[in-house]
Enzyme design. Sequence first.
Site, PDB file in Angstrom:
ATOM      1  CE  LYS A  26      51.547  44.806  16.739  1.00  0.00           C
ATOM      2  NZ  LYS A  26      51.482  45.806  17.822  1.00  0.00           N
ATOM      3  CE1 TYR A  58      49.667  44.109  13.694  1.00  0.00           C
ATOM      4  CE2 TYR A  58      48.785  41.886  13.502  1.00  0.00           C
ATOM      5  CZ  TYR A  58      48.987  43.031  14.237  1.00  0.00           C
ATOM      6  OH  TYR A  58      48.518  43.125  15.525  1.00  0.00           O
ATOM      7  CB  SER A  90      49.663  40.382  17.059  1.00  0.00           C
ATOM      8  OG  SER A  90      48.724  39.610  16.335  1.00  0.00           O
TER       9      SER A  90
END
Length: 199
Positions: A165, A161, A137
């Site tokens: 990643k 999040y 991402s």
Amino acid sequence: MKTILITGGAGFIGSHTCISLIKAGYKIVVADSFINSCEKSLYRVCEICNFSLNEISNIIKIFKVDIRDKDGLKNVFELSESVGFKIYGVIHFAGLKSVENSLEEPLTYWEVNVIGTINLISVMKKYKCHNIVFSSSATVYGSKHKNLIKEDDDLKPINPYGNSKLVVERFLNDLSLYEKNKWRIVILRYFNPIGAHPS
């Protein structure tokens, strides 16, 4: 005809990727928990690719499995190979993806995104599959950018999040660096994809 495993293959990006790979002549194995997706999207993939319900099993195999379930992932590789779908490479889309949710449930995000990926890589290694594209991402860059983001900009995620990643990226970089003659790894960073298939 090579077989590609797509984790999260029933999701938005995964299902569009299935279409592209099938049209390019690949066989597809989909592993999806269907938490944020629907198996119906995969039947739509077959319709778009002009396959009848009888032909689907020759092109695509579907497994309901959570990437945290290592034994379930082993079954995907074993059962796929037993029916002529030996997995050559993986496109790894499976994971949780809501920044807001990750603030409320960081443990779940680390379990799914990090431990799930480690499980996947471990199973891939066991079955001598060393080709992977990882769906990361652009969140790994953080939020303080006035200009277009460049690939070599500083990596400073600001939420669980993004952190999950980036940790996976670093794990994959270690694999690539220390087992350099074995693994072929690509990491994709992007923001929210939009649009739909022309159909």
